[in-house]
Design an enzyme around this catalytic site. Structure first.
Site, PDB file in Angstrom:
ATOM      1  CG  MET A  21       7.616  -1.378   1.635  1.00  0.00           C
ATOM      2  SD  MET A  21       8.723  -1.991   0.317  1.00  0.00           S
ATOM      3  CE  MET A  21       8.327  -0.886  -1.027  1.00  0.00           C
TER       4      MET A  21
ATOM      5  CB  CYS B 117      12.785   0.280  -5.461  1.00  0.00           C
ATOM      6  SG  CYS B 117      11.676   0.410  -4.038  1.00  0.00           S
TER       7      CYS B 117
ATOM      8  N   GLY C 206       0.337  -2.382  -7.216  1.00  0.00           N
ATOM      9  CA  GLY C 206      -0.496  -1.664  -8.178  1.00  0.00           C
ATOM     10  C   GLY C 206       0.178  -1.436  -9.506  1.00  0.00           C
TER      11      GLY C 206
ATOM     12  CB  CYS D 184      10.183   8.144  -4.617  1.00  0.00           C
ATOM     13  SG  CYS D 184      11.283   6.923  -3.855  1.00  0.00           S
TER      14      CYS D 184
ATOM     15  CG  ASP E 260      -2.246   3.037  -9.823  1.00  0.00           C
ATOM     16  OD1 ASP E 260      -3.376   3.238 -10.304  1.00  0.00           O
ATOM     17  OD2 ASP E 260      -1.214   3.559 -10.268  1.00  0.00           O
ATOM     18  CB  SER E 261      -1.281   0.302  -3.763  1.00  0.00           C
ATOM     19  OG  SER E 261      -1.386   1.548  -3.113  1.00  0.00           O
TER      20      SER E 261
ATOM     21  CG  MET F   5      -1.875  -1.175   1.307  1.00  0.00           C
ATOM     22  SD  MET F   5      -3.169  -1.112   0.060  1.00  0.00           S
ATOM     23  CE  MET F   5      -4.203   0.208   0.684  1.00  0.00           C
ATOM     24  CB  SER F   6       2.265   3.263  -2.730  1.00  0.00           C
ATOM     25  OG  SER F   6       1.130   3.596  -3.511  1.00  0.00           O
ATOM     26  N   GLY F   7      -0.173   4.258  -0.639  1.00  0.00           N
ATOM     27  CA  GLY F   7      -0.959   5.458  -0.337  1.00  0.00           C
ATOM     28  C   GLY F   7      -1.592   6.037  -1.587  1.00  0.00           C
ATOM     29  N   GLY F   8      -1.245   5.482  -2.748  1.00  0.00           N
ATOM     30  CA  GLY F   8      -1.799   5.957  -4.014  1.00  0.00           C
ATOM     31  C   GLY F   8      -3.048   5.193  -4.414  1.00  0.00           C
TER      32      GLY F   8
END
Length: 354
Positions: free
Chosen positions: A39, A100, A124, A198, A19-20, A14-17
């Protein structure tokens, strides 16, 4: 053995975006018990920053999922930032997203998934995984949205990793994903996609490297391909192959960075015509659709993320080398970037351009 035939528990990166977040929803709709994991990578990162953690936590709460924040800062520094800095110091242009993915998302995060009893890591990414019965191998396939396909940055995935990863968005286009997020009231439905590197603020990667290393890189000569001095550069880390802007030179014709000569602290400039070549060599390779390329193969190859893949003949002379000869000369082939090979929509494999 299909991916769906194993247990029904998945760890969602879960990136916070958006898509995920939609990936988590789609997995739940397929009957998976999902656990969210964000992460924490770098203090000032635009991926896994404080707002991203909050957004990821909110989506997990809305979906009734556990949410873990995993501190991978040390591993991120070791496997991504250190490699990034080392590449620029040695005249290469790195691809940190590939590192990454290889070492963290599908390396360390998969280990965490196993610890939590999850069979799959889910991200995502816009890509697809298929199992080829005839070959007995998992295949990495392009996402259906040509504008969002991310198969290029996933070429390093191994058979073991592909067996335990799912990309639910591979069959969707981006506007559909935003519509699904809006329909479910997700807080990040219209959140902008993260761009650039990033962990580098405002794209000023040379300043980032000097700050991280405490080094000031020495000025040196700009020279043309014959060795004639054209002016002074401000340090090799400020330049990448193909660059024209920001050279600070008044020249009679447009000149571009062709090569970085680290040993002599020179930046070699050339005309646009002199940037083209047909031959590429790559090391640190990973093959997906086969164990080895045993005879010359006609494939399409991509030499950077936004490059349109081109026809080439590919050979593998040893365990860790790919040789690629393009039908047509390609512009600004760059050391450190990823070479990725395609057979139609299937990723054959790839490596790092040397």
């Amino acid at each position: 053995m299909s991916q769906q035939s194993l247990n029904k528990k998945a760890l969602i990166a879960m990136s916070g975006g958006v898509d995920s977040s939609v990936s988590a929803l789609l997995m739940q709709q397929q009957g998976y018990e999902c656990i969210g994991a964000t992460m924490s990578l770098f203090q000032k990162s635009t991926c896994g920053g404080e707002q991203d953690v909050r957004d990821a936590a909110k989506i997990c709460q809305d979906l009734g999922m556990e949410h873990h924040v995993i501190n991978f800062a040390d591993k991120f520094r070791e496997h991504v930032i250190s490699r990034f800095i080392d590449a620029y110091e040695h005249g290469r242009t790195p691809n940190p997203c590939v590192d990454c993915n290889r070492h963290l998302k599908f390396g360390k995060l998969y280990a965490k998934a196993q610890e939590l009893g999850c069979e799959f890591v889910v991200t995502g990414h816009y890509a697809q995984v298929r199992y080829d019965e005839a070959k007995g191998r998992y295949l990495l396939v392009k996402g259906v949205d040509p504008h969002k396909d991310q198969s290029y940055v996933l070429y390093s995935l191994t058979q073991e990793q592909l067996a335990h990863v799912q990309f639910p968005l591979g069959g969707y286009c981006k506007p559909e994903i935003r519509d699904i997020a809006e329909k479910h009231g997700f807080v990040n439905a219209r959140k902008h996609d993260s761009q650039d590197i990033c962990f580098v603020e405002n794209g000023k990667y040379a300043e980032f490297i000097e700050k991280q290393t405490g080094k000031k890189f020495k000025a040196g000569d700009f020279v043309d391909v014959e060795g004639k001095v054209l002016g002074r550069h401000k340090g090799i880390i400020y330049y990448t192959v193909g660059q024209r802007k920001g050279l600070g030179l008044a020249l009679p014709q447009p000149m571009y960075v062709k090569e970085i000569d680290v040993a002599h602290n020179k930046v070699i400039l050339a005309t646009n015509d002199q940037l083209f070549s047909t031959h590429v060599e790559a090391k640190d390779i990973n093959l997906i659709d086969c164990e080895r390329i045993t005879e010359p193969r006609r494939l399409k190859a991509r030499i950077r993320y936004h490059h349109v893949e081109q026809w080439a003949t590919v050979t593998q002379p040893d365990e860790d080398t790919l040789l690629v000869d393009f039908d047509e000369p390609q512009r600004a082939i760059t050391k450190g970037q990823s070479l990725v090979l395609y057979d139609g929509d299937v990723v054959v494999g790839g490596g790092t351009i040397i």
